[in-house]
Design an enzyme around this catalytic site. Structure first.
Site, mmCIF file in Angstrom:
data_model
loop_
_atom_site.group_PDB
_atom_site.id
_atom_site.type_symbol
_atom_site.label_atom_id
_atom_site.label_comp_id
_atom_site.label_asym_id
_atom_site.label_seq_id
_atom_site.Cartn_x
_atom_site.Cartn_y
_atom_site.Cartn_z
ATOM 1 N N LYS A 29 72.594 -11.635 28.030
ATOM 2 C CA LYS A 29 73.394 -12.739 27.484
ATOM 3 C C LYS A 29 74.782 -12.774 28.121
ATOM 4 O O LYS A 29 75.246 -13.816 28.564
ATOM 5 C CB LYS A 29 73.544 -12.591 25.953
ATOM 6 C CG LYS A 29 72.240 -12.681 25.194
ATOM 7 C CD LYS A 29 72.471 -12.606 23.707
ATOM 8 C CE LYS A 29 73.045 -11.269 23.248
ATOM 9 N NZ LYS A 29 72.155 -10.115 23.511
ATOM 10 N N THR A 30 75.423 -11.601 28.116
ATOM 11 C CA THR A 30 76.764 -11.552 28.701
ATOM 12 C C THR A 30 76.699 -11.862 30.195
ATOM 13 O O THR A 30 77.566 -12.550 30.732
ATOM 14 C CB THR A 30 77.392 -10.166 28.450
ATOM 15 O OG1 THR A 30 77.367 -9.921 27.037
ATOM 16 C CG2 THR A 30 78.829 -10.109 28.932
ATOM 17 N N ASP A 215 80.920 -15.343 23.778
ATOM 18 C CA ASP A 215 79.990 -14.199 23.708
ATOM 19 C C ASP A 215 79.976 -13.649 22.276
ATOM 20 O O ASP A 215 80.910 -13.889 21.514
ATOM 21 C CB ASP A 215 80.479 -13.102 24.686
ATOM 22 C CG ASP A 215 79.366 -12.102 25.028
ATOM 23 O OD1 ASP A 215 78.230 -12.263 24.520
ATOM 24 O OD2 ASP A 215 79.625 -11.168 25.815
ATOM 25 N N GLU A 216 78.932 -12.925 21.911
ATOM 26 C CA GLU A 216 78.842 -12.273 20.595
ATOM 27 C C GLU A 216 79.093 -13.275 19.470
ATOM 28 O O GLU A 216 79.862 -13.018 18.540
ATOM 29 C CB GLU A 216 79.851 -11.123 20.483
ATOM 30 C CG GLU A 216 79.753 -10.087 21.597
ATOM 31 C CD GLU A 216 78.675 -9.030 21.368
ATOM 32 O OE1 GLU A 216 77.917 -9.130 20.365
ATOM 33 O OE2 GLU A 216 78.576 -8.123 22.194
ATOM 34 N N GLN A 246 72.539 -8.366 15.720
ATOM 35 C CA GLN A 246 73.690 -7.523 16.026
ATOM 36 C C GLN A 246 74.941 -7.955 15.269
ATOM 37 O O GLN A 246 76.055 -7.610 15.646
ATOM 38 C CB GLN A 246 73.968 -7.535 17.530
ATOM 39 C CG GLN A 246 72.859 -6.877 18.326
ATOM 40 C CD GLN A 246 73.251 -6.727 19.792
ATOM 41 O OE1 GLN A 246 74.155 -5.972 20.126
ATOM 42 N NE2 GLN A 246 72.574 -7.454 20.654
ATOM 43 N N ARG A 600 72.234 0.630 22.803
ATOM 44 C CA ARG A 600 73.236 0.928 23.838
ATOM 45 C C ARG A 600 72.652 1.834 24.912
ATOM 46 O O ARG A 600 73.197 1.977 25.992
ATOM 47 C CB ARG A 600 74.479 1.634 23.243
ATOM 48 C CG ARG A 600 75.297 0.871 22.221
ATOM 49 C CD ARG A 600 75.624 -0.507 22.666
ATOM 50 N NE ARG A 600 74.689 -1.469 22.102
ATOM 51 C CZ ARG A 600 74.523 -2.690 22.582
ATOM 52 N NH1 ARG A 600 75.200 -3.097 23.627
ATOM 53 N NH2 ARG A 600 73.664 -3.521 22.031
HETATM 54 P P1 ATP Z 1 74.080 -7.006 24.318
HETATM 55 O O1 ATP Z 1 73.233 -7.737 23.331
HETATM 56 O O2 ATP Z 1 74.024 -5.550 24.116
HETATM 57 O O3 ATP Z 1 75.449 -7.573 24.418
HETATM 58 P P2 ATP Z 1 73.367 -8.572 26.637
HETATM 59 O O4 ATP Z 1 72.264 -9.451 26.218
HETATM 60 O O5 ATP Z 1 74.713 -9.169 26.727
HETATM 61 O O6 ATP Z 1 73.365 -7.248 25.745
HETATM 62 P P3 ATP Z 1 73.865 -7.727 29.331
HETATM 63 O O7 ATP Z 1 74.879 -6.710 28.993
HETATM 64 O O8 ATP Z 1 74.297 -9.019 29.932
HETATM 65 O O9 ATP Z 1 72.957 -7.994 28.058
HETATM 66 O O10 ATP Z 1 72.768 -7.124 30.293
HETATM 67 C C1 ATP Z 1 72.177 -5.859 30.047
HETATM 68 C C2 ATP Z 1 71.898 -5.173 31.368
HETATM 69 O O11 ATP Z 1 70.888 -5.854 32.080
HETATM 70 C C3 ATP Z 1 73.099 -5.132 32.296
HETATM 71 O O12 ATP Z 1 73.128 -3.887 32.937
HETATM 72 C C4 ATP Z 1 72.815 -6.261 33.270
HETATM 73 O O13 ATP Z 1 73.433 -6.025 34.510
HETATM 74 C C5 ATP Z 1 71.312 -6.216 33.390
HETATM 75 N N1 ATP Z 1 70.679 -7.503 33.726
HETATM 76 C C6 ATP Z 1 70.842 -8.674 33.082
HETATM 77 N N2 ATP Z 1 70.081 -9.639 33.649
HETATM 78 C C7 ATP Z 1 69.400 -9.058 34.668
HETATM 79 C C8 ATP Z 1 68.437 -9.522 35.634
HETATM 80 N N3 ATP Z 1 68.007 -10.777 35.659
HETATM 81 N N4 ATP Z 1 67.973 -8.618 36.530
HETATM 82 C C9 ATP Z 1 68.379 -7.341 36.505
HETATM 83 N N5 ATP Z 1 69.283 -6.838 35.641
HETATM 84 C C10 ATP Z 1 69.791 -7.686 34.712
HETATM 85 MG MG MG Z 2 76.486 -8.730 25.676
#
Ligand code: ATP
Ligand code: MG
Length: 665
Positions: A29-30, A215-216, A246, A600
């Site tokens: 997402k981020t 975000d969040e 979350q 995490r």
């Molecule tokens: P959270 O809910 O904990 O905030 P999130 O959904 O924001 O998580 P991110 O932190 O953006 O997730 O991504 C999690 C991990 O996955 C990061 O290390 C990111 O670099 C990696 N990632 C995200 N998208 C891809 C992709 N398409 N291919 C490979 N790695 C990815």
């Molecule tokens: Mg995130």
């Protein structure tokens, strides 16, 4: 962009209307937000200064700014706003200060300032017990986050306790006004009220802002949500990402229902769900999914990972909290030694700040570098509060809270009677304490006291003139010298080391301000309010932490982050879930907190618990957290279970350490 999966790409490219990305932990997402900012600038011709992104912490904002900077390269990201909601609010307030009736140099009160103020009001005006100040400040904060104004709170109050709270709120708000001060919640509330009353001002902001990303989103409160809606207006340039599982800030007014509300408020809302997790191995993810399945959800989603099953999860049962700390630290040393890697790959997470103390001692003893996020904040330290109070008073002579804090620091023989007489006079003529010094005469107070007050005021005026004349930082340094602040610190400290640490905190603060003013070309006043929002100091602390330190933080603070190896300590009933939540029957939020903690971890997850724990000087028996029982049992490896003698455990830990030390020579 090429790395993104098709859903993520869809989310990045969709710009025809408001978009909600709803997805579980680690699904990118981020990453979507970061990529989308770059996409908007590069492919949609939107200038970076027309884009704002809102994140939950300063740290997250900083990381995002860096990543976007790298993606865009050059100066293309210049003018981009990436900030927390509070920083965004502050920016609006600064610009619209006059309209809001604030004078230049307004102060920002933190929770402690707020409590001091409420305590004062309770005791002096209601003859009530000052100990309730903490609860009342919390209640005031809830009201503000729910957009309930003081008059409305008073009108709706039921029962004497609620009425006392509401009255305190009313007086608190008036006092803030009189002090030319705001609290943290005002940073969001005031802009929304202003925008409601002045559509023309809102329109100006809407025209300036072409795209907003949040975000969040699950942790926004009612005020924050309104601010988003106002800023977006009819344009629809909005992407929000979130995960209702979350949501862990309900206690601070967060409303996960805002996710659902979006669909009602923006009928054209597009929803994109992401389901592939890129962070954690299969077992970790499965554990997280299984745990959270016990909660009811706003939206259903399922997460999968291609990273292979990975290691089983470990459950470490320890004799007591000391054993827990010893074992965790010994394990980390051992693991790092065997696998290579860096200390920064390890995080230790816990429910409450107090749980970090033993760990810190143990890490120090074993000479393992560590970094504690949060905890006793830099700004809670006395010497930092003192100097900040001086700074606030320099910029805002009407800040009575700051005045009272430092009137006698260092000692100026301004006795309680003198200050009380001054306070009474000020109350009577409705002016600030500083202003009162100029108006009161010796018929109202003791001559010698008055002379000292005047001397103090004249001295401060002199410093203020020096600040205004140019080099603010030099003026601040000379002020500290002038009042012998360092000597005072020395006289107030138990040892030389303590005194030196405190002095270096003060230096750190002043140096930090100087740097901020230089880098961002802002005045002392703006540098100070940014400082209050923690921006700079967190940054410096994080930098000092580097990749070579074990990361210690609360589960709350770990949101959005990821680490190869995670330890969650205190997986016990009454700790996680927390006692108060058990009493209130609010287990779901605790389960989400455990979910945040588990997700995490990238490669390994260890959950620890103690059989006994000291509390209020007494050793009490502890039970494993119910959340452990909710995990897939086949994927758990227990260690040190009941049948193991506790002494054997301690011994094993010590032996590991001794072995390692001899190995290291
Ligand atoms: P959270 O809910 O904990 O905030 P999130 O959904 O924001 O998580 P991110 O932190 O953006 O997730 O991504 C999690 C991990 O996955 C990061 O290390 C990111 O670099 C990696 N990632 C995200 N998208 C891809 C992709 N398409 N291919 C490979 N790695 C990815
Ligand atoms: Mg995130």
């Amino acid at each position: 962009m090429s790395q993104l999966n098709p859903r993520q790409r869809e989310a990045v490219r969709y710009i025809d209307g408001p978009l909600l990305v709803l997805a579980g932990a680690g699904s990118g997402k981020t990453s979507v937000i970061t990529q989308k900012i770059a996409y908007l600038v590069e492919n949609c011709g939107i200038r970076a200064n027309r884009i704002a992104a809102v994140t939950f912490t300063n740290k997250a904002a900083r990381e995002m700014r860096e990543r976007v900077g790298k993606l865009l390269g050059g100066g293309a990201s210049e003018g981009l706003t990436v900030s927390t909601f509070h920083q965004l609010g502050l920016k609006i307030i600064r610009t619209e200060r006059r309209q809001l009736g604030l004078k230049n140099g307004f102060s920002i009160f933190d929770n402690q300032d707020g409590q001091a103020l409420v305590r004062d009001l309770l005791v002096s005006e209601h003859g009530a017990d000052g100990d309730q100040a903490g609860n009342i400040v919390q209640r005031i904060s809830q009201w503000k986050n729910d957009r309930v104004l003081p008059e409305q709170a008073v009108a709706a109050a039921q029962g004497p306790a609620e009425m006392l709270c509401a009255q305190a709120y009313l007086r608190y708000q008036r006092a803030l006004r009189a002090y030319n001060a705001l609290d943290f919640d005002d940073l969001i509330l005031l802009p929304t009220l202003l925008f409601e009353e002045h559509p023309d001002i809102l329109e100006r902001w809407q025209n300036q802002l072409h795209y907003l990303l949040v975000d969040e989103y699950q942790d926004t409160n009612a005020s924050q949500y309104l601010l988003v809606r106002q800023l977006i207006g009819m344009r629809g340039g909005l992407t929000v990402v979130g995960d209702d599982d979350q949501s862990i800030y309900a206690w601070r007014g967060a409303r996960p229902e805002n996710l659902g509300q979006l669909q009602e408020d923006f009928p054209g809302l597009r929803v994109v769900k992401l389901e592939q997790n890129y962070r954690s191995t299969g077992r970790i993810l499965n554990a997280a999914n299984t745990l959270i399945a016990n909660n009811s959800h706003l939206f259903d989603k399922s997460l999968w990972s291609e990273l292979g099953p990975g290691e089983p999860l470990r459950v470490l049962q320890c004799a007591d909290e000391q054993d827990e700390a010893t074992q965790v630290v010994a394990e980390i040393i051992d693991h790092k030694l065997r696998k290579g890697g860096r200390y920064g790959d390890y995080a230790i997470l816990y429910r409450g700040n107090h749980q970090s103390r033993l760990l810190e001692l143990e890490l120090q003893q074993q000479q393992v570098p560590y970094h504690l996020s949060g905890g006793t904040s830099f700004f809670a330290r006395n010497e930092v509060k003192d100097v900040m109070a001086y700074l606030r008073l320099l910029l805002n002579p009407d800040d009575d809270n700051a005045f009272l804090r430092i009137a006698n620091v260092p000692r100026r023989k301004l006795g309680a009677t003198t200050l009380e007489a001054l306070g009474q006079f000020a109350n009577g003529v409705h002016c600030s304490l500083t202003a009162a010094i100029g108006r009161v005469d010796s018929s109202q107070m003791n001559e010698a006291g008055l002379a000292r007050l005047r001397e103090f005021r004249n001295w401060l005026d002199g410093v203020r003139r020096a600040v205004d004349a140019g080099d603010g930082i030099a003026a601040v340094r000379s002020m500290l010298r002038d009042m012998n602040y360092f000597e005072w610190l020395r006289s107030q400290s138990s040892s030389r080391e303590v005194a030196e640490r405190r002095m270096s905190n003060v230096d750190f603060l002043v140096d930090g301000l100087q740097r901020l003013m230089g880098e961002d070309e802002v005045g002392l006043d703006e540098a100070i309010s940014r400082m209050v929002l923690r921006d700079l100091l967190e940054q410096q602390e994080e930098e000092a932490a580097g990749p070579e330190s074990v990361q210690l933080m609360t589960l709350h603070a770990s949101k959005g982050l990821e680490f190869p190896h995670v330890y969650i300590i205190g997986m016990e009933e009454k700790l996680l879930p927390h006692r108060s939540s058990i009493d209130e029957g609010n287990i779901d939020e605790e389960r989400r907190l455990a979910y945040v903690g588990i997700t995490r971890a990238r490669q390994s997850l260890t959950m620890c618990m103690a059989r006994k724990r000291r509390q209020f000087g007494e050793s009490i028996d502890c039970e494993p957290s119910r959340f452990i029982a909710e995990l897939p049992q086949d994927d758990l490896r227990w260690q040190g279970r009941e049948d193991d003698a506790p002494e054997a455990n301690v011994k094993r830990g010590q032996e590991t350490l001794a072995g390692l030390k001899s190995l290291l020579g």
